[in-house]
Design an enzyme around this catalytic site. Structure first.
Site, mmCIF file in Angstrom:
data_model
loop_
_atom_site.group_PDB
_atom_site.id
_atom_site.type_symbol
_atom_site.label_atom_id
_atom_site.label_comp_id
_atom_site.label_asym_id
_atom_site.label_seq_id
_atom_site.Cartn_x
_atom_site.Cartn_y
_atom_site.Cartn_z
ATOM 1 N N ARG A 35 21.912 21.072 50.226
ATOM 2 C CA ARG A 35 23.322 20.605 50.128
ATOM 3 C C ARG A 35 23.752 19.175 50.938
ATOM 4 O O ARG A 35 24.617 18.484 50.500
ATOM 5 C CB ARG A 35 24.098 21.815 50.709
ATOM 6 C CG ARG A 35 23.997 22.863 49.861
ATOM 7 C CD ARG A 35 24.824 24.008 50.526
ATOM 8 N NE ARG A 35 25.372 25.121 49.432
ATOM 9 C CZ ARG A 35 25.745 25.958 49.509
ATOM 10 N NH1 ARG A 35 26.152 26.577 50.901
ATOM 11 N NH2 ARG A 35 25.990 27.016 48.465
ATOM 12 N N LYS A 198 24.729 43.095 40.027
ATOM 13 C CA LYS A 198 25.743 43.979 39.329
ATOM 14 C C LYS A 198 26.672 43.191 38.376
ATOM 15 O O LYS A 198 26.517 42.027 38.290
ATOM 16 C CB LYS A 198 26.624 44.317 40.515
ATOM 17 C CG LYS A 198 25.924 45.178 41.535
ATOM 18 C CD LYS A 198 27.041 45.454 42.635
ATOM 19 C CE LYS A 198 26.719 46.580 43.342
ATOM 20 N NZ LYS A 198 27.538 46.924 44.844
ATOM 21 N N GLY A 354 23.158 31.300 43.679
ATOM 22 C CA GLY A 354 22.287 31.245 45.135
ATOM 23 C C GLY A 354 20.768 31.637 44.403
ATOM 24 O O GLY A 354 19.806 31.043 44.473
ATOM 25 N N GLY A 377 29.685 30.881 43.717
ATOM 26 C CA GLY A 377 31.086 31.678 43.165
ATOM 27 C C GLY A 377 31.960 30.525 42.348
ATOM 28 O O GLY A 377 32.574 30.924 41.486
#
Ligand code: AMP
Length: 396
Positions: A35, A198, A354, A377
């Site tokens: 990053r 999920k 991620g 996200g």
């Protein structure tokens, strides 16, 4: 799209929101510098113009006050080494010390502000806090894609104070360009590969992709909710019972929309959630009661690889199995390799999230993927078709 290339930063102080939320070990050493590395071209362009740079970021989840383990000062040695110059540090992101250091900044110099989230006002999107930050610089640059889906003081609200002087840094610009390439200008066949634990949190993503993709490949823990929804026996595998009906609707929806939905036919199953568990290959629709599926099986892999190799555009989010454990990493590894191979043969590939990025790095394939997204996200929300607050603040 306004980017830093539309501005000349000579004698200007650029206030850059970066995403330096990097992992640190117990000695405060950075264990993944991606990053930070990603933002270096943005910083270098501004310094090259004869401007100065003020960097602001969050790190971790402090509880609303300073905490040593979340101090951005731990990043100074690495940042100084990369920029080949000493980087100054303000031990508070607002207040007199930040003001004085920012005011005294000369062209070519870099200042890093302390963690924005030491103030709860940051996440609340507080106007007063945004204004104090804004007073430090002349031009606002947003280069933090990882937090672009949050309407925080430093990611969105602050832009109001720079109506004529706000733009994207290279990280943000690249993210938006590449995601748009996949979502708006994909060449076909377009294949999306979704995995991870999920389905919850990814329903909107699946719905939004449905009218764009030719092929939808499902793996990871989420595959078992789909398999159970269409009558399979999944034993002790991860299942979200409250999503069975939605999953069934997705399977039906794919048929009516002409999307090829690929679910696993076999799985690697284990008698415990452990790398030391007993394992065997099993029909994914007939898993014994006390066993659980922790990876896709070899027949599934062959099918998935074939679809991926025939694709022109590939989007991947989420591992195919519990790839953190050696016995269940084969599916994720082979899928990553198939995407790399398709890319070598001319496909455009975008990998984000991620765990998928961690997998790509683990198997040293990052340079064989067309674009690796820096935001998990934020990327998922962009795929859902939402206008991200950090993007809207610059474009609006
Ligand atoms: P997510 O954050 O939803 O992308 O999920 C990533 C996590 O899903 C990783 O830590 C994987 O270990 C986990 N995962 C993948 N496949 C399975 C599975 N079959 N059962 C349980 N967890 C899984």
């Amino acid at each position: 799209m306004q980017t830093i290339d539309n501005f000349n930063f000579k004698d200007k102080k650029a206030l850059i929101r970066v995403d330096y939320n990097v992992p640190l070990d117990s000695y405060y050493q950075i264990t993944d510098t991606n990053r930070i590395d990603a933002t270096l071209p943005t910083i270098r362009k501004i310094l090259g113009d004869g401007g100065s740079v003020i960097l602001m970021s969050h790190l971790g989840r402090p509880k609303g006050g300073p905490e040593e383990k979340f101090s951005l000062k731990h990043l100074l040695p690495y940042l100084s080494e990369q920029l080949k110059q000493p980087v100054k540090f303000a031990d508070d992101c607002i207040g007199q010390s930040a003001k004085d250091l920012a005011a005294g900044l000369k062209p070519g110099e870099v200042l890093l502000l302390e963690n924005l989230r030491f103030y709860k006002e940051e996440e609340k999107g507080d106007e007063g806090f945004a204004q104090k930050l804004a007073s430090l610089g002349d031009i606002y640059v947003n280069d933090a894609f990882g937090t672009a889906h949050r309407a925080h003081a430093s990611t969105a609200i602050i832009a109001n104070y720079f109506p004529q002087a706000k733009c994207f840094g290279y990280v943000m610009a690249e993210e938006v360009i590449h995601l748009d390439k996949v979502l708006k200008k994909a060449t076909h066949p377009f294949t999306a590969i979704l995995g991870g634990a999920k389905i919850s949190g990814k329903i909107e993503v699946i719905s939004h992709l449905m009218d764009k993709v030719d092929n939808l490949i499902i793996g990871g823990g989420m595959m078992f909710t789909f398999i159970k929804a269409i009558g399979g026996e999944v034993g002790n595998s991860l299942v979200e019972d409250e999503l069975l009906e939605i999953s069934r609707n997705i399977v039906e929806g794919a048929k009516t929309m002409g999307v090829n939905l690929y679910l696993p036919v076999d799985a690697i199953i284990a008698d415990a959630f452990s790398n030391d568990a007993n394992i065997k290959i099993c029909n994914a629709y007939d898993i014994p009661d006390t066993w659980m599926g922790l990876d896709i099986g070899p027949n599934t892999l062959q099918k998935f690889e074939h679809v991926i190799e025939q694709s022109s555009t590939i989007l991947w989010n989420g591992p195919m199995g519990v790839f953190e454990m050696n016995n269940f990493e084969e599916g994720t590894k082979k899928i990553a390799e198939a995407i790399a191979k398709a890319t070598e043969n001319g496909a455009f590939s975008l990998v984000g999230g991620g765990d998928s990025v961690a997998a790509i790095n683990k198997y040293e394939l990052a340079d064989k993927i067309s674009y690796v997204s820096t935001g998990g996200g934020a990327m998922l929300e962009y795929i859902e078709g939402k206008e991200l607050p950090g993007v809207k603040a610059i474009n609006g």
